[in-house]
Design a protein around this motif. Structure first.
Motif, PDB file in Angstrom:
ATOM      1  N   GLU A 297       0.836  -1.186   0.000  1.00 34.29           N
ATOM      2  CA  GLU A 297       0.000   0.000   0.000  1.00 34.29           C
ATOM      3  C   GLU A 297       0.877   1.245   0.000  1.00 34.29           C
ATOM      4  O   GLU A 297       1.957   1.268   0.589  1.00 34.29           O
TER       5      GLU A 297
ATOM      6  N   SER B 143       1.354   4.706   1.466  1.00 37.43           N
ATOM      7  CA  SER B 143       0.808   5.265   2.708  1.00 37.43           C
ATOM      8  C   SER B 143       0.230   6.661   2.509  1.00 37.43           C
ATOM      9  O   SER B 143      -0.528   7.128   3.355  1.00 37.43           O
TER      10      SER B 143
ATOM     11  N   LYS C 104      -2.974   5.886  -0.423  1.00 38.47           N
ATOM     12  CA  LYS C 104      -3.814   4.754   0.001  1.00 38.47           C
ATOM     13  C   LYS C 104      -4.120   3.775  -1.134  1.00 38.47           C
ATOM     14  O   LYS C 104      -5.027   2.965  -1.044  1.00 38.47           O
TER      15      LYS C 104
ATOM     16  N   CYS D 202      -2.948   5.790   9.938  1.00 35.88           N
ATOM     17  CA  CYS D 202      -3.043   4.430   9.406  1.00 35.88           C
ATOM     18  C   CYS D 202      -4.353   3.764   9.792  1.00 35.88           C
ATOM     19  O   CYS D 202      -4.484   2.556   9.736  1.00 35.88           O
TER      20      CYS D 202
ATOM     21  N   ARG E 130      -8.916   4.880   6.201  1.00 38.57           N
ATOM     22  CA  ARG E 130      -8.262   4.506   4.944  1.00 38.57           C
ATOM     23  C   ARG E 130      -9.213   3.756   4.022  1.00 38.57           C
ATOM     24  O   ARG E 130      -9.341   4.069   2.855  1.00 38.57           O
ATOM     25  N   HIS E 131      -9.835   2.731   4.550  1.00 42.41           N
ATOM     26  CA  HIS E 131     -10.758   1.940   3.743  1.00 42.41           C
ATOM     27  C   HIS E 131     -12.028   1.758   4.561  1.00 42.41           C
ATOM     28  O   HIS E 131     -12.207   0.706   5.171  1.00 42.41           O
TER      29      HIS E 131
END
Ligand code: SF4
Lengths: 216, 519
Positions: B47, B49, B52, B381, B386-387
């Motif tokens: 990934e 950072s 993303k 993080c 992020r997701h």
């Protein structure tokens, strides 16, 4: 002098399950009579020992967290005299096996058990310690600690509720109460039982400086 | 999930290019895999950072005897540990790896358990009751003609003063073992030994059906029980194309956050206890018990709850649930000040934690230290951001970030995160929609052929689930991303030059749970 039934304050004798085991222990011990003085001493020592059981914390996984809860304010095992937990086997009376024991851990557990001073007890907490629990079919899990060390009390559950842990500890107290400290204990580890194929050998120990070198 | 296969010969340059040109600086996971006929190899999940963007690449070889793949441990620091894991389970030797030896199993273990042709018979691997010889380590080197030679190598030389901590030691938070080389009071080198609680969950899962596997995830990281199971359920639902109801989403999100509060409370208590502040321990557990009451009422379990299930949750929430949760949220916010008074602002705590065990942002990313540890170093993080999954894109919350990355930041971050969790719960608790708490599924659950991945933010980092299915009722391969392994790997950097007493503070604030590392 006769060995008496183990009595614990505040909980009647009949309320405990599994009184037969203790009773058979008592009958066995009563076969050889002891004299009054030694018997009275036994009682005194058992009273003291059963109320100050120091455990070696051997919390490998989830069950260990429940064991910590028992130590905290709500369940507070200090009421029963178990609050002293030791991290050294030499100072402990019993070993609380709380959690899964794997192949890699088995020799470590056995060694800790061997290192404890007599009389010593083992409490198996949770499904994993009793039989391997949910990981029974794994290639790396020992299916029950009783395969390698003798167990005194089994506390089932996954994880056992704090009340169950307290109940189990009280069962152990009762077991401690039916024991002859003088004149034969129930169980004693023989020196040959300790397995240690590889003794610890310390190599490369620095030599003490000899007198001759010092002079130089 | 799309996996790009790279032929073995191009593997190294392509990986370097991904790191340099595409900026893939976060190695999420390396998943060892035995494809059978097609070979043995590994899947790398990468990934970027900052953007993303993420990608999964794989490489494999058909040579089952001399299975060799070039290492990437010099590109991403965490690969060092992950590759050792793959070697342990699949016997893949990573050429150029500085320290190729088993990570979890004993050195004298016969065979590689996650290979499909592994022989599980007791006779090969009985319970060995003698201590493992660990004075030497096995080192595998690749000679130019392609053969591997195994030599015994000493990781510490004779002049070093080596002490052993663990596996049964209060400072290690479970059964981890360190070998430290000391110079006076300062730590020079650390060697971590894992595997004392390796239960072989991934292997058993290959024999179990999907609902049976659900029971095992709670026991990985028992302080992220809900999140772990949420991840697995999510992955299976995604694969089956199962739509779950809004009510389930609400319940799952609320339970995840309650679990996070539970875990962070335990974190503060244990960190305090490790540093000798027993009062804070008692306080933390007092408040945690109240939360466990709520869990028990809804799920029936205190620690291990087995609540999520494929398609929903096991049982509907009770009628008094919302009221109790709101009351608890109010209560806990008030108590946080108390923790700060007795513990966080205490001079001893500050002296022992400030500027101790500093993890830089670059190291955090390279080691893949997600969760509170990464965020304390300033790396955003959080999987929830992020997701986003479940309802996290609909609620308003802040991702708490600190910048220094020392023990003290890691401690304060957890306390702040409790506040954020409360904020999330408060937004949801009054609006739980009516509806089914579970959708009907077929009695036998099968997943269509393919690879699937899902990740959630566990209590201490990114928890990922990878499933490779061949259309059966049990997975062909299942892999859980351990949250704690990167944290433990980073100890090597963190501890160097610290005093041995700092080990307690660093270990406590990294916040790892060993059964999650060892699986
Ligand atoms: S019995 Fe259950 S709770 Fe206890 S260690 Fe085993 S899996 Fe964990």
């Amino acid at each position: 002098m006769e060995m008496k039934k183990p009595v614990i304050k505040s909980i009647p004798y009949e309320e405990f399950k599994d009184n037969e085991t203790l009773e058979s222990l008592i009958t066995e011990l009563n076969k050889e009579r002891t004299n009054v003085v030694v018997g009275a001493l036994d009682d005194l020592i058992n009273w003291g020992r059963s109320n100050s059981l120091w455990s070696l914390t051997f919390a490998t996984s989830c069950c260990g967290i429940e064991f910590m809860s028992v130590g905290a304010a709500r369940y507070d095992f200090a009421r029963f005299g178990f609050e002293v937990t030791r991290n050294s086997p030499r100072q402990a009376d019993l070993i609380m096996v709380a959690g899964t024991i794997t192949h890699k851990m088995a020799p470590v557990l056995k060694r800790l058990y061997d290192q404890m001073a007599e009389p010593k007890y083992v409490v198996a907490v949770g499904g994993c310690a009793i039989s391997g629990g949910p990981f029974k079919s794994s290639y790396h899990v020992l299916n029950g600690v009783d395969k390698i060390i003798p167990v005194d009390v089994y506390i089932p559950g996954c994880p056992p509720r704090p009340e169950a842990i307290l109940y189990g500890m009280m069962q152990l107290q009762r077991k401690v109460k039916v024991e002859k400290f003088f004149g034969g204990v129930n169980r004693q580890q023989k020196s040959g039982d300790a397995t240690e194929d590889y003794p610890i050998i310390i190599t490369n120990v620095p030599q003490d400086i000899t007198d001759k070198e010092r002079e130089q | 999930m799309n996996i790009t296969f790279i032929p073995l010969s191009e593997f190294r340059p392509r990986m370097e290019a991904l790191r340099q040109e595409k900026g893939m600086d976060f190695l999420r996971d390396i998943i060892g895999m035995d494809w059978g006929e097609e070979g043995i190899g590994a899947i790398y999940m990468l990934e970027n950072s900052t953007t993303k963007e993420n990608i999964a690449v794989a490489t494999r070889t058909t040579d089952r005897e001399n299975t060799i793949i070039p290492t990437v441990s010099d590109i991403w620091q965490i690969a060092n540990m992950y590759e050792r894991e793959v070697f342990d389970f699949f016997g893949v030797v990573f050429s150029g790896h500085p320290f190729m030896r088993r990570l979890y199993l004993r050195n004298d273990w016969v065979g590689y358990p996650l290979r499909k042709d592994y022989d599980e018979s007791e006779a090969l691997n009985p319970v060995r009751m003698f201590s493992e010889k660990n004075e030497e380590d096995y080192l595998h080197t690749l000679s130019p003609d392609g053969t591997i030679t195994t030599t015994l190598d000493n990781s510490f030389d004779d002049k070093e003063y080596v002490i052993n901590i663990g596996p049964q030691h209060p400072a290690t938070h479970g059964v981890l073992r360190f070998r430290l080389s000391l110079e006076g009071e300062f730590i020079r080198k650390v060697d971590v030994h894992c595997g004392y609680i390796h239960r072989g969950i991934e292997k058993i899962s290959e024999k179990y059906t999907y609902p049976q596997i659900l029971a095992l995830t709670d026991r990985l990281d028992y302080l992220s029980a809900h999140q772990n199971r949420h991840a697995l359920c999510m992955c299976i639902e995604k694969a089956m194309g199962l739509e779950i109801t809004d009510r389930t989403q609400y319940i799952r999100t609320i339970m995840d956050e309650l679990q996070r509060i539970d875990s962070h409370l335990l974190f503060v208590s244990c960190a305090a206890m490790d540093l000798g502040a027993l009062t804070a321990f008692i306080y933390g557990f007092r408040d945690r018990e109240k939360l466990l009451d709520i869990f028990e009422e809804v799920t029936g379990g205190r620690l291990i709850q087995n609540y999520n299930t494929i398609g929903g949750v096991q049982a509907d929430i009770t009628s008094g649930f919302a009221g109790k949760v709101k009351e608890y949220c109010k209560y806990i916010l008030g108590k946080l000040q108390e923790y700060n008074d007795v513990f966080t602002n205490n001079t001893i705590t500050r002296k022992r934690m400030i500027d101790v065990g500093v993890l830089s942002k670059e190291d955090a990313i390279s080691y893949g230290c997600t969760g509170g540890t990464g965020r304390a170093s300033g790396w955003s993080c959080d999987v929830r951001k992020r997701h986003p999954y479940a309802l996290y894109d609909k609620v308003d919350f802040k991702e708490v970030l600190y910048s220094k990355g020392d023990c003290y930041d890691r401690l304060r971050l957890r306390i702040d995160e409790i506040k954020e969790s409360v904020k999330i719960i408060n937004q949801l608790i009054d609006n739980i929609p009516e509806g089914d708490y579970k959708v009907k599924t077929k009695p036998i659950i099968r997943i269509p052929e393919g690879s699937y991945h899902a990740a959630v933010e566990g209590s201490r980092g990114e928890f990922g689930v990878f499933i490779e299915s061949r259309g059966e009722k049990s997975p062909y391969r299942i892999k859980f991303r351990p949250m704690g392994l990167p944290l433990v790997a980073s100890m090597h950097t963190l501890l160097k030059g610290c005093k041995i007493a700092d080990l307690m503070a660093i270990g406590a604030t990294l916040d790892y749970v060993i059964p999650d590392i060892d699986r």
